[in-house]
Enzyme design. Structure first.
Site, mmCIF file in Angstrom:
data_model
loop_
_atom_site.group_PDB
_atom_site.id
_atom_site.type_symbol
_atom_site.label_atom_id
_atom_site.label_comp_id
_atom_site.label_asym_id
_atom_site.label_seq_id
_atom_site.Cartn_x
_atom_site.Cartn_y
_atom_site.Cartn_z
ATOM 1 N N ASP A 32 -4.468 5.464 0.286
ATOM 2 C CA ASP A 32 -5.300 4.432 -0.335
ATOM 3 C C ASP A 32 -6.493 5.101 -1.035
ATOM 4 O O ASP A 32 -7.104 6.027 -0.498
ATOM 5 C CB ASP A 32 -5.780 3.447 0.741
ATOM 6 C CG ASP A 32 -6.316 2.161 0.144
ATOM 7 O OD1 ASP A 32 -5.694 1.110 0.351
ATOM 8 O OD2 ASP A 32 -7.375 2.216 -0.536
ATOM 9 N N ASN A 88 -1.880 -8.147 3.844
ATOM 10 C CA ASN A 88 -2.573 -9.336 3.355
ATOM 11 C C ASN A 88 -1.707 -10.125 2.372
ATOM 12 O O ASN A 88 -1.082 -9.530 1.483
ATOM 13 C CB ASN A 88 -3.871 -8.925 2.653
ATOM 14 C CG ASN A 88 -4.821 -8.179 3.581
ATOM 15 O OD1 ASN A 88 -4.901 -8.480 4.767
ATOM 16 N ND2 ASN A 88 -5.524 -7.193 3.050
ATOM 17 N N GLN A 95 -5.971 -10.382 -0.045
ATOM 18 C CA GLN A 95 -5.082 -9.629 -0.934
ATOM 19 C C GLN A 95 -5.745 -9.483 -2.302
ATOM 20 O O GLN A 95 -6.222 -10.467 -2.876
ATOM 21 C CB GLN A 95 -3.733 -10.345 -1.086
ATOM 22 C CG GLN A 95 -2.716 -9.517 -1.875
ATOM 23 C CD GLN A 95 -1.329 -10.166 -1.944
ATOM 24 O OE1 GLN A 95 -1.155 -11.327 -1.567
ATOM 25 N NE2 GLN A 95 -0.366 -9.412 -2.420
ATOM 26 N N HIS A 101 2.340 -4.767 -0.121
ATOM 27 C CA HIS A 101 2.047 -3.446 0.443
ATOM 28 C C HIS A 101 1.621 -3.622 1.894
ATOM 29 O O HIS A 101 1.071 -4.656 2.273
ATOM 30 C CB HIS A 101 0.974 -2.702 -0.357
ATOM 31 C CG HIS A 101 -0.258 -3.502 -0.600
ATOM 32 N ND1 HIS A 101 -0.343 -4.476 -1.576
ATOM 33 C CD2 HIS A 101 -1.450 -3.506 0.028
ATOM 34 C CE1 HIS A 101 -1.533 -5.035 -1.540
ATOM 35 N NE2 HIS A 101 -2.231 -4.465 -0.568
ATOM 36 N N HIS A 103 -0.626 -1.869 4.781
ATOM 37 C CA HIS A 103 -1.659 -0.874 5.090
ATOM 38 C C HIS A 103 -1.353 -0.223 6.433
ATOM 39 O O HIS A 103 -1.031 -0.915 7.412
ATOM 40 C CB HIS A 103 -3.033 -1.537 5.240
ATOM 41 C CG HIS A 103 -3.582 -2.159 3.988
ATOM 42 N ND1 HIS A 103 -4.505 -1.524 3.192
ATOM 43 C CD2 HIS A 103 -3.364 -3.358 3.410
ATOM 44 C CE1 HIS A 103 -4.836 -2.321 2.179
ATOM 45 N NE2 HIS A 103 -4.146 -3.443 2.302
HETATM 46 P P1 AMP Z 1 -5.168 -5.534 -0.517
HETATM 47 O O1 AMP Z 1 -6.626 -5.921 -0.523
HETATM 48 O O2 AMP Z 1 -4.471 -5.769 0.773
HETATM 49 O O3 AMP Z 1 -4.444 -6.142 -1.702
HETATM 50 O O4 AMP Z 1 -5.161 -3.960 -0.689
HETATM 51 C C1 AMP Z 1 -5.175 -3.303 -1.905
HETATM 52 C C2 AMP Z 1 -5.458 -1.858 -1.604
HETATM 53 O O5 AMP Z 1 -5.025 -1.089 -2.701
HETATM 54 C C3 AMP Z 1 -6.935 -1.539 -1.382
HETATM 55 O O6 AMP Z 1 -7.103 -0.939 -0.087
HETATM 56 C C4 AMP Z 1 -7.265 -0.579 -2.514
HETATM 57 O O7 AMP Z 1 -8.170 0.427 -2.113
HETATM 58 C C5 AMP Z 1 -5.900 -0.014 -2.846
HETATM 59 N N1 AMP Z 1 -5.750 0.470 -4.219
HETATM 60 C C6 AMP Z 1 -5.988 -0.224 -5.347
HETATM 61 N N2 AMP Z 1 -5.704 0.539 -6.436
HETATM 62 C C7 AMP Z 1 -5.247 1.723 -5.950
HETATM 63 C C8 AMP Z 1 -4.800 2.928 -6.558
HETATM 64 N N3 AMP Z 1 -4.762 3.075 -7.891
HETATM 65 N N4 AMP Z 1 -4.407 3.946 -5.768
HETATM 66 C C9 AMP Z 1 -4.455 3.814 -4.418
HETATM 67 N N5 AMP Z 1 -4.858 2.706 -3.784
HETATM 68 C C10 AMP Z 1 -5.272 1.677 -4.529
#
Ligand code: AMP
Ligand code: ZN
Length: 134
Positions: A32, A88, A95, A101, A103
């Protein structure tokens, strides 16, 4: 199916370089970009599904098996003390990227990572309402 406007479609399929811990025909596992703790990683399917509701059932099963393998290996590599799996669905649930995805968040003793919620009492009314409708 892939969505050409989706960043996770691009990351999962290698169109944008990213820190990859594992890859197979169905998934990419990446670090992440904004980790809650050292080693925070995401399991991302290569096909586009907005959330758990849309996710193919076979892939849902494979994602959990993969999480088990990754968490086992990473616990050893990172030397962490525990793990949270977080997934999420929907804006109200936190989300922010609308491509499924999972985590995987390593936990270290006293790391201060905040995943908590306020504990409420299960009311008689809610219990009966839910049990009568399921
Ligand atoms: P969510 O809030 O469950 O949708 O999680 C999205 C996650 O994606 C967050 O923890 C972000 O830090 C991560 N994220 C967003 N863009 C990227 C990226 N380009 N590379 C790696 N992680 C990312
Ligand atoms: Zn996507």
């Amino acid at each position: 199916m892939r969505d050409e406007n989706c960043i996770f479609c691009k990351l999962a399929n290698g169109d944008i370089p990213t820190a990859t811990l594992y890859e197979d025909e169905d998934f990419r596992v990446i670090l992440d970009a904004n980790p809650a703790s050292k080693g925070h990683a995401l399991i991302i399917p290569k096909e586009h599904y907005a959330n758990l509701y849309e996710l193919d059932e076979t892939l849902a099963g494979k994602a959990m098996v993969l999480a088990k393998k990754m968490v086992t290996k990473l616990t050893d590599v990172l030397g962490c003390d525990g793990y949270n799996l977080v997934q999420n669905n929907g804006e109200c649930a936190g989300q922010t990227v609308f491509h499924f995805h999972l985590h995987m968040i390593p936990r270290y003793k006293d790391d201060g990572v905040g995943l908590g919620w306020k504990l409420n009492e299960l009311t008689d009314e809610d219990r009966e309402d839910i049990l009568s409708r399921i």
